[in-house]
Design an enzyme around this catalytic site. Structure first.
Site, PDB file in Angstrom:
ATOM      1  N   GLY A  12       1.015  -1.385   0.137  1.00  0.00           N
ATOM      2  CA  GLY A  12       0.149   0.183  -0.306  1.00  0.00           C
ATOM      3  C   GLY A  12       0.953   1.299  -0.252  1.00  0.00           C
ATOM      4  O   GLY A  12       2.166   1.243   0.839  1.00  0.00           O
ATOM      5  N   CYS A  47       4.959  -5.929   1.761  1.00  0.00           N
ATOM      6  CA  CYS A  47       5.496  -4.531   1.647  1.00  0.00           C
ATOM      7  C   CYS A  47       5.187  -4.048   2.691  1.00  0.00           C
ATOM      8  O   CYS A  47       4.581  -3.924   3.939  1.00  0.00           O
ATOM      9  CB  CYS A  47       5.450  -4.134   0.611  1.00  0.00           C
ATOM     10  SG  CYS A  47       6.144  -2.950   0.500  1.00  0.00           S
ATOM     11  N   TYR A  48       3.476  -3.264   2.650  1.00  0.00           N
ATOM     12  CA  TYR A  48       3.129  -2.762   3.439  1.00  0.00           C
ATOM     13  C   TYR A  48       2.900  -2.819   4.409  1.00  0.00           C
ATOM     14  O   TYR A  48       2.636  -2.886   5.696  1.00  0.00           O
ATOM     15  CB  TYR A  48       1.996  -1.413   3.109  1.00  0.00           C
ATOM     16  CG  TYR A  48       1.465  -0.292   4.074  1.00  0.00           C
ATOM     17  CD1 TYR A  48       1.882   0.130   4.568  1.00  0.00           C
ATOM     18  CD2 TYR A  48      -0.068  -1.441   4.564  1.00  0.00           C
ATOM     19  CE1 TYR A  48       0.732   0.980   5.489  1.00  0.00           C
ATOM     20  CE2 TYR A  48      -0.615  -0.355   5.647  1.00  0.00           C
ATOM     21  CZ  TYR A  48      -0.263   0.678   6.303  1.00  0.00           C
ATOM     22  OH  TYR A  48      -0.386   0.694   7.162  1.00  0.00           O
ATOM     23  N   HIS A  65       7.843  -7.312  -3.551  1.00  0.00           N
ATOM     24  CA  HIS A  65       6.971  -7.864  -4.586  1.00  0.00           C
ATOM     25  C   HIS A  65       6.870  -9.425  -4.738  1.00  0.00           C
ATOM     26  O   HIS A  65       6.987  -9.143  -6.082  1.00  0.00           O
ATOM     27  CB  HIS A  65       5.933  -6.938  -5.021  1.00  0.00           C
ATOM     28  CG  HIS A  65       5.425  -5.274  -4.400  1.00  0.00           C
ATOM     29  ND1 HIS A  65       4.266  -5.536  -4.274  1.00  0.00           N
ATOM     30  CD2 HIS A  65       6.400  -4.122  -3.777  1.00  0.00           C
ATOM     31  CE1 HIS A  65       4.018  -4.543  -3.064  1.00  0.00           C
ATOM     32  NE2 HIS A  65       5.304  -3.837  -3.089  1.00  0.00           N
ATOM     33  N   GLU A 100       4.531 -10.440  -5.769  1.00  0.00           N
ATOM     34  CA  GLU A 100       3.321 -11.100  -6.833  1.00  0.00           C
ATOM     35  C   GLU A 100       3.592 -10.411  -8.566  1.00  0.00           C
ATOM     36  O   GLU A 100       2.156 -11.179  -9.365  1.00  0.00           O
ATOM     37  CB  GLU A 100       1.622 -10.348  -6.750  1.00  0.00           C
ATOM     38  CG  GLU A 100       2.050  -9.182  -6.394  1.00  0.00           C
ATOM     39  CD  GLU A 100       2.804  -8.456  -5.001  1.00  0.00           C
ATOM     40  OE1 GLU A 100       3.163  -8.717  -4.688  1.00  0.00           O
ATOM     41  OE2 GLU A 100       2.356  -7.126  -4.241  1.00  0.00           O
ATOM     42  N   ASP A 115     -17.416 -12.740 -22.953  1.00  0.00           N
ATOM     43  CA  ASP A 115     -18.238 -12.199 -21.604  1.00  0.00           C
ATOM     44  C   ASP A 115     -19.517 -12.311 -21.559  1.00  0.00           C
ATOM     45  O   ASP A 115     -20.217 -12.952 -20.947  1.00  0.00           O
ATOM     46  CB  ASP A 115     -17.639 -10.822 -20.895  1.00  0.00           C
ATOM     47  CG  ASP A 115     -15.976 -10.704 -20.971  1.00  0.00           C
ATOM     48  OD1 ASP A 115     -14.601 -11.794 -21.392  1.00  0.00           O
ATOM     49  OD2 ASP A 115     -15.059  -9.431 -20.699  1.00  0.00           O
ATOM     50  N   LYS A 164     -10.512 -12.682 -17.307  1.00  0.00           N
ATOM     51  CA  LYS A 164      -9.845 -13.076 -18.788  1.00  0.00           C
ATOM     52  C   LYS A 164      -9.534 -15.002 -19.301  1.00  0.00           C
ATOM     53  O   LYS A 164     -10.896 -15.354 -19.454  1.00  0.00           O
ATOM     54  CB  LYS A 164      -9.572 -11.922 -19.599  1.00  0.00           C
ATOM     55  CG  LYS A 164      -9.872 -12.121 -20.910  1.00  0.00           C
ATOM     56  CD  LYS A 164     -11.308 -11.224 -20.908  1.00  0.00           C
ATOM     57  CE  LYS A 164     -11.947 -11.773 -22.432  1.00  0.00           C
ATOM     58  NZ  LYS A 164     -13.235 -10.357 -22.545  1.00  0.00           N
TER      59      LYS A 164
END
Ligand code: XMP
Length: 519
Positions: free
Chosen positions: A59, A86-87, A176, A178, A233, A375
């Site tokens: 964050g 992180c945060y 991070h 991710e 979609d 997606k």
């Protein structure tokens, strides 16, 4: 729409722009996870969700600020594994008795090297070499770890880059995992999931069956209207709804006048031939153009289009007895990028017309069976539902259509020119056999005219740009590296065949920092 049968991981969002990538990485491992803003994490909420583990996201704030985002410390008493990123790591240290500092010498942005101090299950399989590349983005750093924690890895400016209390299964990383720039990030998540005892029970087949049951339970005897755009979609949404409630479903294909060339013909044909669900065709192009012509602001375009769509659906709903629901193909990234649902501290990037673009008051309740999926997962679901490959592999097309590929004021003329240029461009891509290699491609008409020379005569016409990207889920993307031969051939064709364009450019921006669409 709720799932509670799966092992669930809770991601607490503190406003990082990459929080959604945590969910993405976990979904790749067949883990059901939900992102929730830190403000929503109450004891009651946790008792309902029953997460098996928690990830605290990064964050933009500092834990030392008076009003910094926090989560109540009862999460540390649940007896479940927690990973702070992180945060999230700094908050965990701060709340459990450690210290966090800010100093200009302690910030790291971008690539950093992690050095192992001590083996830990979290980093199993990481250190083939003595150091590993990770992606950092922090100003603050942990200066003192909380009691019970040990340091397992360090980097140049993060002396506590990986910390853990292995008894309580609390882990904290300063970098991070991710993002793709941390090459072994996925392995770290995999190790954390193993520690937490996840077995990967999130499959598309299970999702399909649950959604069908879910829809039945919600809709009961009422009727649903579903907007069709011809994209994957809305088609998958309609097919799911159809499987669940059959004749209680009415599908409407609204032509807003911002469709691609021949799109309405193709969609109607495809629905009749492959999907076999009855479809009402509503040509409302004149109405949309009346409202949108001359509008230049991208957000206003999106909001106006969203509102018009709803008005039209409501008009049709009035004609259908017991029509109470509107089915939409909203995806998880649309939700995240549109409305900052996850704790107003992350920026609204764009109001996707079917989320942020919706009017506040609507006579219909929304039913959005794809609201939790990405997606690529929609495509997998489409396959599960037996939708043909030809349909599933179509490039995505945004609800507001060509209107958001025409930066600046919308005019009938510009849309007409754009439609022609886009058609030739896609035709070229198909001719060169590149359609399936590219995730999405389109042309946009630029709001400038430039000088050219054709047949010894001066021209003063619009410039257009071509966009083609590779991606997995549309959240990050790279531009497609066309051969020069392709670009040359395509540019020549567009300039020769489209009246109104005398210059063609190719967009080489990745996402981020760009977005895929121009608006
Ligand atoms: P951006 O431009 O946000 O696009 O990088 C990511 C993907 O989303 C599509 N997109 C939309 N789809 N309604 C939709 O149904 C919208 O309002 C919308 N805006 C963007 C875009 O085409 C790309 O595939």
């Amino acid at each position: 729409m709720k799932h509670n049968k799966h092992q669930t991981l809770l991601i607490v969002d503190f406003g990082s722009q990459v929080t959604k990538l945590i969910a993405r990485r976990l979904r790749e491992k067949k883990i059901y996870c939900e992102i929730h803003p830190y403000q929503n994490i109450s004891e009651l909420f946790l008792k309902t969700l029953l997460p098996r583990a928690i990830v605290l996201s990064g964050g933009p704030k500092s834990v030392n600020d008076q009003h910094s985002p926090k989560v109540s410390s009862f999460i540390y008493e649940l007896g479940i594994p927690i990973l702070g990123i992180c945060y999230g790591q700094q908050l965990m240290m701060h709340q459990l008795g450690g210290k966090v500092k800010n100093s200009k010498f302690s910030s790291e942005f971008g690539r950093a090297f992690l050095k192992l101090k001590k083996e830990t299950k979290l980093l199993e399989g990481w250190f083939n070499d003595t150091k590993e590349v990770v992606w950092m983005s922090h100003g603050d750093h942990v200066s003192k770890i909380a009691p019970g924690f040990e340091v397992f890895a360090i980097s140049k400016n993060a002396p506590h880059a990986v910390v853990a209390d292995t008894k309580r299964n609390f882990y904290g990383v300063q970098f991070h995992p991710e993002v793709h720039h941390t090459p072994k990030g996925i392995l770290l998540f995999q190790n954390f999931l193993k520690i937490a005892g996840f077995n990967g029970d999130w499959t598309m087949q299970a999702y399909k069956n649950e959604m069908i049951q879910n829809i039945k339970d919600i809709v009961k005897k009422d009727r649903v209207i579903c907007g069709i755009s011809g994209g994957v979609d809305s088609t998958v949404t309609a097919t799911l709804l159809h499987k669940a409630i059959n004749k209680q479903l009415t599908c409407i294909f609204v032509n807003h006048g911002f469709l691609r060339k021949y799109e309405e013909i193709e969609v109607l044909k495809m629905f009749k031939k492959n999907i076999k669900i009855p479809l009402i065709y509503a040509d409302e192009s004149a109405l949309f153009m009346k409202e949108i012509e001359g509008v230049a602001d991208p957000e206003i375009k999106r909001k106006k289009i969203g509102k018009l769509f709803i008005n039209i659906f409501q008009k049709y709903a009035k004609k259908i007895k017991n029509a109470k629901y509107l089915g939409q193909g909203t995806l998880y990234p649309d939700v995240i990028e549109s409305v900052s649902e996850n704790g107003q501290i992350s920026e609204t990037i764009k109001s996707h017309h079917n989320v942020g673009g919706l009017p506040k008051k609507m006579g219909l309740k929304l039913i959005e069976p794809l609201r939790e999926v990405f997606k690529d997962e929609v495509r997998k679901l489409g396959k599960e539902l037996g939708i043909s490959k030809e349909f599933i592999n179509r490039h995505p097309f945004p609800g507001p259509g060509l209107a958001i590929r025409c930066p600046g004021k919308i005019t009938k003329e510009k849309i007409k020119i754009l439609r022609e240029a886009d058609y030739i461009y896609i035709d070229q891509i198909k001719k060169f056999g590149l359609y399936d290699e590219i995730w999405q491609a389109f042309a946009a008409i630029l709001p400038i005219k430039t000088v050219g020379v054709m047949g010894d005569k001066r021209t003063y016409e619009f410039a257009c740009t071509l966009r083609a990207v590779t991606s997995v889920d549309g959240m990050t993307a790279d531009y497609y590296p066309f051969e020069h031969e392709f670009l040359k051939d395509t540019s020549t064709r567009i300039i020769n065949e489209v009246k109104g364009i005398n210059r063609v450019t190719y967009d080489i921006t990745s996402k981020p920092p760009g977005t895929i669409e121009w608006e």
